[in-house]
Write an enzyme that holds these catalytic residues in place. Structure first.
Site, mmCIF file in Angstrom:
data_model
loop_
_atom_site.group_PDB
_atom_site.id
_atom_site.type_symbol
_atom_site.label_atom_id
_atom_site.label_comp_id
_atom_site.label_asym_id
_atom_site.label_seq_id
_atom_site.Cartn_x
_atom_site.Cartn_y
_atom_site.Cartn_z
ATOM 1 N N THR A 155 0.665 -1.126 0.058
ATOM 2 C CA THR A 155 0.126 0.113 0.011
ATOM 3 C C THR A 155 0.997 1.379 -0.002
ATOM 4 O O THR A 155 1.270 1.876 -0.910
ATOM 5 C CB THR A 155 -1.023 -0.255 1.260
ATOM 6 N N LYS A 181 3.704 -7.053 3.947
ATOM 7 C CA LYS A 181 3.378 -5.700 3.710
ATOM 8 C C LYS A 181 2.962 -4.780 5.021
ATOM 9 O O LYS A 181 2.659 -5.370 5.850
ATOM 10 C CB LYS A 181 2.414 -5.499 2.739
ATOM 11 N N THR A 192 0.909 -8.982 12.163
ATOM 12 C CA THR A 192 0.996 -7.525 11.398
ATOM 13 C C THR A 192 0.272 -7.501 10.464
ATOM 14 O O THR A 192 -0.633 -8.122 10.327
ATOM 15 C CB THR A 192 2.481 -7.632 10.807
ATOM 16 N N GLU A 279 6.719 4.559 7.299
ATOM 17 C CA GLU A 279 6.078 5.582 6.660
ATOM 18 C C GLU A 279 7.101 6.796 7.017
ATOM 19 O O GLU A 279 7.161 7.150 8.317
ATOM 20 C CB GLU A 279 4.733 5.965 6.856
ATOM 21 N N SER A 408 -5.202 11.413 -1.218
ATOM 22 C CA SER A 408 -5.561 12.500 -2.292
ATOM 23 C C SER A 408 -4.578 11.891 -3.364
ATOM 24 O O SER A 408 -3.975 11.072 -3.417
ATOM 25 C CB SER A 408 -5.089 13.654 -1.790
#
EC number: 2.3.1.35
Lengths: 408, 408
Positions: A155, A181, A192, A279, A408
């Site tokens: 993702t 992932k 996870t 991230e 977005s």
């Protein structure tokens, strides 16, 4: 950018006898993006799963647990782009419809299909598009498709995550291959985001389930990116039994221990890859807490440090503002903690002892460790013999950017 | 930029009979910066305090609690630029030396001085500079110095924080003035970073202590910026007794309740100012959890939402990615939570019910609420009659910037 993940390519991921993988672009996420994976398993495969403890667990998690409890498993089906979580009764119906569609195509029962979803929460699953994508995935089924599968389940991941190992077991060479992932909403509680590990080892169901839990506790359950436990976490361990060796039926056997150690190594590598690709991550941080009274209090302290935005931003800045670590230890919730007995190490550098800065500590030594991309924080509680380790990453501008822009 | 804090000026903060304040530039923080505050209290002042629960609590916290327990209080001394926390035995000696120095100058006992420090952790207090600054602070002592005091105690605060109220009590007009500081490392546990409220009301010690705790629980203990409980939190409530009314000795009296309600309003205003000026804040978020079984579970859910970096970055982006709120409710730790009974409101907009998105919910309605700078998230658990509210802010690039650059 991911922190020290070697570039993965197709030849790194070995096929596992008994497992085939097929990929499709179903248009769930966006067009021209692989977003649907089907894995089929040979007839005698045992499957064990560990799932999120989030009370708002996703429809596919509910269904996968149910199917796993009542049936053997013939196929796994994974979509990205939509988590089918926070979708209520209709979400369960959608998942049921996809399992039925795949079962029809494969000629098995719906309860022999385990469904998995990952992506945005509280949006209806585009069930028609998913079902329309299934035939293409089946046409694509082949044993050497693990790399494409690792790409498909991504993702916000920047890189695909996978690893293979081979070991000798009871006289046979067996293969273990895993993919995972996850990058945000990562603080697994029993599992996870998504992790799949397959082996052709022969092991009975009870032993496999025990192994799945032990492995999760030593790997996926030791990582955190942002402290957010996902609604869709799942870790699945599959053993096809295609290898030619005596079945493992005893958790005290050498073979069980050897296999578990290897699967744990595979799972820990995958779990660490998730953190390395956390991230916005620029650093990989190991928080190790030693000499606690029990593992739980060690984990409490490790997670307090690993979740503190103040500490994570200091790592991002390579700023040895280490008093923030003392503050986190202090609020971790151990009521009878004697702070005067604690030692804090950054790498090999003793930073604090006797309730304050160590006399020999020099800021330039702390700075040197902080400048590295791999940092070990070690906290010695000196009140017992238990230990725990948590892997995490720093907190950067890009974390905010990624999560402010996610939809977005 | 702070979120909707009216610009404070000197005339907004009313003097409290019996209280004088003096300011100095002691060079602790950096030169040409007010960093030392002394408050003196008239002879019969009662003082009550509530302090951080962090086990690594700062030396001045240890000393202030000790002094408060054994003596009446004549003066408060506050420095910024250095927290004197994580400084071990030498930190206690430093604080002791500063109390002794101020007591000498004022002609009182060292135990009549309450010390407070805020700033960087694990650095030795520049005790000589602090002591050298004291005479200038005493020369500056005056009753109408609250605004300068509010400026002096700032660290990463962008604006000074203070508020005054006057009420009629038992036939006399009494004044309540409070100041506070705090912007990061804010998740008070029994108190806030630093909050000082004084009144000339007449109230006995036991009632004042009870009031301090009640007030803290309804104000400073309801805020969080980053989930990091500071080592130096302290809230002090002072009653000089200079007003001409019958002493308050009964917590059931109208006067006690009236005073407590007003002090709570002052404290809640200060606490909300801290959040509005939270590091990098662009939005002020109220998380209200209703109809829980008990207050604790409501707080658990409220803090899970208020601490989630995923939710806080979505607020920053004005992105109604509200599934993240469901995920946080789900991992808040209520084991027997029935997610099908929960309602989630954003402002007045019903977003989720029956385990998923409300049928009437339209994303543009959620978007309209998200665009505002003041947002109320309301979660109805439908399993009891308890409620809790937590105030927090969003999570922006500037949070990372401020904390990555804090010491540079």
């Amino acid at each position: 950018m991911p922190v020290n993940i070697p570039t993965l390519s197709a030849e790194h991921l070995l096929p596992v006898p008994g497992v085939s993988l097929g990929i499709a672009e179903a248009g769930i996420k966006k067009s021209n993006r692989k977003d649907l994976l089907v894995m089929t398993l040979s007839k005698d495969t045992h499957v064990a799963g560990v799932f999120t403890q989030n009370r708002f667990c996703a429809a596919p998690v509910v269904v996968a647990k149910e199917h796993l409890a009542k049936s053997s498993v013939h196929a796994l089906m994974v979509n990205t782009g939509n988590a089918n979580a926070g979708t209520g009764e209709i979400g369960l119906q959608h998942t049921g419809a996809t399992c039925m569609a795949l079962a029809d195509l494969l000629g098995c029962e719906p309860c022999q299909v385990l469904p998995f979803s990952t992506g945005v929460i509280m949006e209806p699953l585009p069930v028609d598009r998913l079902i329309k994508g299934l035939p293409a995935a089946l046409v694509d089924l082949k044993p050497d498709n693990w790399f494409a599968a690792a790409q498909t389940i991504m993702t916000t991941d920047i890189v695909p995550k996978g690893v293979s190992r081979q070991i000798e077991l009871n006289g046979a060479t067996i293969t273990i291959t895993g993919i995972a992932k996850g990058s945000g909403m990562i603080r697994p509680n029993m599992a996870t985001m998504l992790g799949f590990i397959a082996t052709d080892a022969k092991i009975n169901q009870a032993m496999l389930q025990r192994m799945a839990r032990n492995v999760a506790d030593q790997s996926f359950n030791c990582i955190t990116v942002d402290g957010d436990t996902s609604t869709n976490d799942a870790f699945v361990l599959m053993a096809t039994g295609c290898a030619d060796h005596a079945e493992i039926c005893d958790q005290e056997s050498v073979a069980f221990k050897h296999l578990q150690a290897t699967v744990t190594a595979v799972a820990a590598t995958l779990a660490q890859m998730i953190v390395r690709d956390g991230e916005g991550a620029t650093k990989f941080i190991t928080v190790q807490v030693d000499d606690g009274q029990h593992v739980n209090e060690c984990k409490q302290v490790a997670y307090a440090v690993a979740h503190s935005p103040l500490i994570k931003t200091a790592f991002f800045a390579s700023d040895p503002n280490l008093g923030r670590i003392l503050a986190a230890i202090g609020y971790a919730g151990i009521d009878d903690l004697d702070v005067n007995r604690i030692q804090l190490y950054l790498g090999d550098v003793l930073v604090a002892e006797n309730g304050g800065r160590a006399p020999a500590y020099r800021e330039e030594d702390g700075q040197q460790v902080m400048n590295q991309s791999e940092i070990v924080v070690r906290i010695v509680l000196n009140r017992g013999a238990a230990s725990a380790t948590v892997w995490t990453c720093d907190f950067s501008y890009d974390y905010v950017k990624i999560n402010a822009d996610y939809r977005s």
